[in-house]
Design a protein around this motif. Sequence first.
Motif, PDB file in Angstrom:
ATOM      1  N   VAL A 164       0.861  -1.185   0.000  1.00  0.00           N
ATOM      2  CA  VAL A 164       0.000   0.000   0.000  1.00  0.00           C
ATOM      3  C   VAL A 164       0.893   1.229   0.000  1.00  0.00           C
ATOM      4  CG1 VAL A 164      -1.799   1.241   1.259  1.00  0.00           C
ATOM      5  CG2 VAL A 164      -1.756  -1.275   1.290  1.00  0.00           C
ATOM      6  N   ALA A 165       0.848   1.972  -1.079  1.00  0.00           N
ATOM      7  CA  ALA A 165       1.695   3.161  -1.197  1.00  0.00           C
ATOM      8  C   ALA A 165       1.245   4.232  -0.218  1.00  0.00           C
ATOM      9  CB  ALA A 165       1.640   3.699  -2.623  1.00  0.00           C
ATOM     10  N   PRO A 166       2.197   4.854   0.467  1.00  0.00           N
ATOM     11  CA  PRO A 166       1.829   5.971   1.340  1.00  0.00           C
ATOM     12  C   PRO A 166       1.318   7.138   0.489  1.00  0.00           C
ATOM     13  CG  PRO A 166       4.221   5.561   1.416  1.00  0.00           C
ATOM     14  CD  PRO A 166       3.620   4.566   0.474  1.00  0.00           C
ATOM     15  N   PRO A 167       0.591   8.068   1.093  1.00  0.00           N
ATOM     16  CA  PRO A 167       0.097   9.221   0.330  1.00  0.00           C
ATOM     17  C   PRO A 167       1.248   9.955  -0.354  1.00  0.00           C
ATOM     18  CG  PRO A 167      -0.783   9.225   2.569  1.00  0.00           C
ATOM     19  CD  PRO A 167       0.242   8.143   2.507  1.00  0.00           C
ATOM     20  N   LYS A 168       0.976  10.456  -1.544  1.00  0.00           N
ATOM     21  CA  LYS A 168       2.022  11.150  -2.318  1.00  0.00           C
ATOM     22  C   LYS A 168       2.572  12.373  -1.592  1.00  0.00           C
ATOM     23  CE  LYS A 168       0.197   9.797  -6.829  1.00  0.00           C
ATOM     24  NZ  LYS A 168       0.811   8.659  -7.176  1.00  0.00           N
ATOM     25  N   ASN A 169       1.746  13.020  -0.808  1.00  0.00           N
ATOM     26  CA  ASN A 169       2.174  14.230  -0.097  1.00  0.00           C
ATOM     27  C   ASN A 169       2.562  13.928   1.355  1.00  0.00           C
ATOM     28  OD1 ASN A 169      -0.444  13.609   0.649  1.00  0.00           O
ATOM     29  ND2 ASN A 169      -1.095  15.746   0.803  1.00  0.00           N
ATOM     30  N   ALA A 170       2.951  12.698   1.645  1.00  0.00           N
ATOM     31  CA  ALA A 170       3.252  12.281   3.025  1.00  0.00           C
ATOM     32  C   ALA A 170       4.334  13.149   3.668  1.00  0.00           C
ATOM     33  CB  ALA A 170       3.659  10.813   3.058  1.00  0.00           C
ATOM     34  N   ALA A 171       5.318  13.571   2.899  1.00  0.00           N
ATOM     35  CA  ALA A 171       6.417  14.358   3.459  1.00  0.00           C
ATOM     36  C   ALA A 171       5.948  15.691   4.027  1.00  0.00           C
ATOM     37  CB  ALA A 171       7.485  14.598   2.401  1.00  0.00           C
ATOM     38  N   SER A 172       4.845  16.213   3.498  1.00  0.00           N
ATOM     39  CA  SER A 172       4.349  17.506   3.978  1.00  0.00           C
ATOM     40  C   SER A 172       3.243  17.350   5.021  1.00  0.00           C
ATOM     41  CB  SER A 172       3.841  18.334   2.794  1.00  0.00           C
ATOM     42  OG  SER A 172       2.719  17.699   2.214  1.00  0.00           O
ATOM     43  N   MET A 173       2.925  16.115   5.402  1.00  0.00           N
ATOM     44  CA  MET A 173       1.844  15.861   6.364  1.00  0.00           C
ATOM     45  C   MET A 173       2.404  15.700   7.773  1.00  0.00           C
ATOM     46  SD  MET A 173      -0.201  12.977   4.180  1.00  0.00           S
ATOM     47  CE  MET A 173      -1.823  13.076   4.883  1.00  0.00           C
ATOM     48  N   SER A 174       1.578  15.996   8.750  1.00  0.00           N
ATOM     49  CA  SER A 174       1.956  15.701  10.130  1.00  0.00           C
ATOM     50  C   SER A 174       1.949  14.181  10.297  1.00  0.00           C
ATOM     51  CB  SER A 174       0.982  16.341  11.115  1.00  0.00           C
ATOM     52  OG  SER A 174      -0.269  15.671  11.055  1.00  0.00           O
ATOM     53  N   ILE A 175       2.592  13.699  11.339  1.00  0.00           N
ATOM     54  CA  ILE A 175       2.621  12.256  11.594  1.00  0.00           C
ATOM     55  C   ILE A 175       1.202  11.731  11.782  1.00  0.00           C
ATOM     56  CG2 ILE A 175       3.308  10.498  13.275  1.00  0.00           C
ATOM     57  CD1 ILE A 175       5.937  12.078  13.637  1.00  0.00           C
ATOM     58  N   ALA A 176       0.395  12.439  12.537  1.00  0.00           N
ATOM     59  CA  ALA A 176      -0.987  12.004  12.782  1.00  0.00           C
ATOM     60  C   ALA A 176      -1.785  11.943  11.480  1.00  0.00           C
ATOM     61  CB  ALA A 176      -1.665  12.930  13.790  1.00  0.00           C
ATOM     62  N   ASP A 177      -1.631  12.963  10.624  1.00  0.00           N
ATOM     63  CA  ASP A 177      -2.351  12.969   9.352  1.00  0.00           C
ATOM     64  C   ASP A 177      -1.869  11.847   8.437  1.00  0.00           C
ATOM     65  OD1 ASP A 177      -3.901  15.114  10.139  1.00  0.00           O
ATOM     66  OD2 ASP A 177      -2.706  16.614   9.054  1.00  0.00           O
ATOM     67  N   GLN A 178      -0.569  11.589   8.458  1.00  0.00           N
ATOM     68  CA  GLN A 178      -0.023  10.507   7.641  1.00  0.00           C
ATOM     69  C   GLN A 178      -0.566   9.151   8.105  1.00  0.00           C
ATOM     70  OE1 GLN A 178       4.233  10.672   7.155  1.00  0.00           O
ATOM     71  NE2 GLN A 178       4.332   8.665   6.220  1.00  0.00           N
ATOM     72  N   LYS A 179      -0.582   8.938   9.420  1.00  0.00           N
ATOM     73  CA  LYS A 179      -1.133   7.690   9.962  1.00  0.00           C
ATOM     74  C   LYS A 179      -2.608   7.544   9.600  1.00  0.00           C
ATOM     75  CE  LYS A 179      -0.316   6.780  14.326  1.00  0.00           C
ATOM     76  NZ  LYS A 179       0.063   6.816  15.744  1.00  0.00           N
ATOM     77  N   ASP A 180      -3.356   8.624   9.702  1.00  0.00           N
ATOM     78  CA  ASP A 180      -4.778   8.577   9.362  1.00  0.00           C
ATOM     79  C   ASP A 180      -4.990   8.254   7.884  1.00  0.00           C
ATOM     80  OD1 ASP A 180      -5.596   9.107  11.955  1.00  0.00           O
ATOM     81  OD2 ASP A 180      -5.946  11.253  11.590  1.00  0.00           O
ATOM     82  N   ALA A 181      -4.222   8.893   7.010  1.00  0.00           N
ATOM     83  CA  ALA A 181      -4.379   8.662   5.575  1.00  0.00           C
ATOM     84  C   ALA A 181      -4.034   7.211   5.223  1.00  0.00           C
ATOM     85  CB  ALA A 181      -3.501   9.629   4.784  1.00  0.00           C
ATOM     86  N   GLU A 182      -2.936   6.704   5.762  1.00  0.00           N
ATOM     87  CA  GLU A 182      -2.531   5.317   5.493  1.00  0.00           C
ATOM     88  C   GLU A 182      -3.549   4.337   6.085  1.00  0.00           C
ATOM     89  OE1 GLU A 182       2.266   6.312   5.489  1.00  0.00           O
ATOM     90  OE2 GLU A 182       1.385   5.272   7.198  1.00  0.00           O
ATOM     91  N   SER A 183      -4.013   4.640   7.272  1.00  0.00           N
ATOM     92  CA  SER A 183      -4.991   3.763   7.927  1.00  0.00           C
ATOM     93  C   SER A 183      -6.304   3.727   7.159  1.00  0.00           C
ATOM     94  CB  SER A 183      -5.221   4.221   9.368  1.00  0.00           C
ATOM     95  OG  SER A 183      -4.028   4.081  10.121  1.00  0.00           O
TER      96      SER A 183
END
Length: 157
Positions: free
Chosen positions: A38-57
């Motif tokens: 499952v590819a992480p969101p394309k904009n993951a580098a600009s996301m907060s850790i919480a937002d990145q976890k939420d998007a991946e989840s």
Amino acid sequence: MKILFWSVGGKHDSNMAKAIEDFTQRVSHYYPCEWKLVAPPKNAASMSIADQKDAESDLLLRSLDPVDYVVLLDERGKMLSSPELAAIIEQRAINGAKKIHFVIGGAFGVNDAVRKRADLVWQLSRLVFPHQLVRLILAEQVYRACSIIRGEKYHHV
């Protein structure tokens, strides 16, 4: 029953890919088995850790059926022996489960919604491993569990 290995992240590291594929093929002798990366969101580098976890989840949760048995690999999970893992897989097969999903979250883990959705939260070790190594350990341990179920000699007590 089908065994699915899901991992958030890119393709298998070239140094690990052959070993991961080897154990995946071994598991396939017992149950149909495949990897879903499952590819992480394309904009993951600009996301907060919480937002990145939420998007991946969210990506993970949208792909699960309510009847799927989900094993989440997480450092806060229950430690299992190889025979205990074998018993869990065997019990799912006996009970007629169609799929077992083994889920490896992203670099920062998963959010609480995935943890709550999981039927089992499994801690491989109290040590921390690189993501790619976790993939290999997971495939090997599921193969070991399958050989235990069949009473084969790969696992020595």
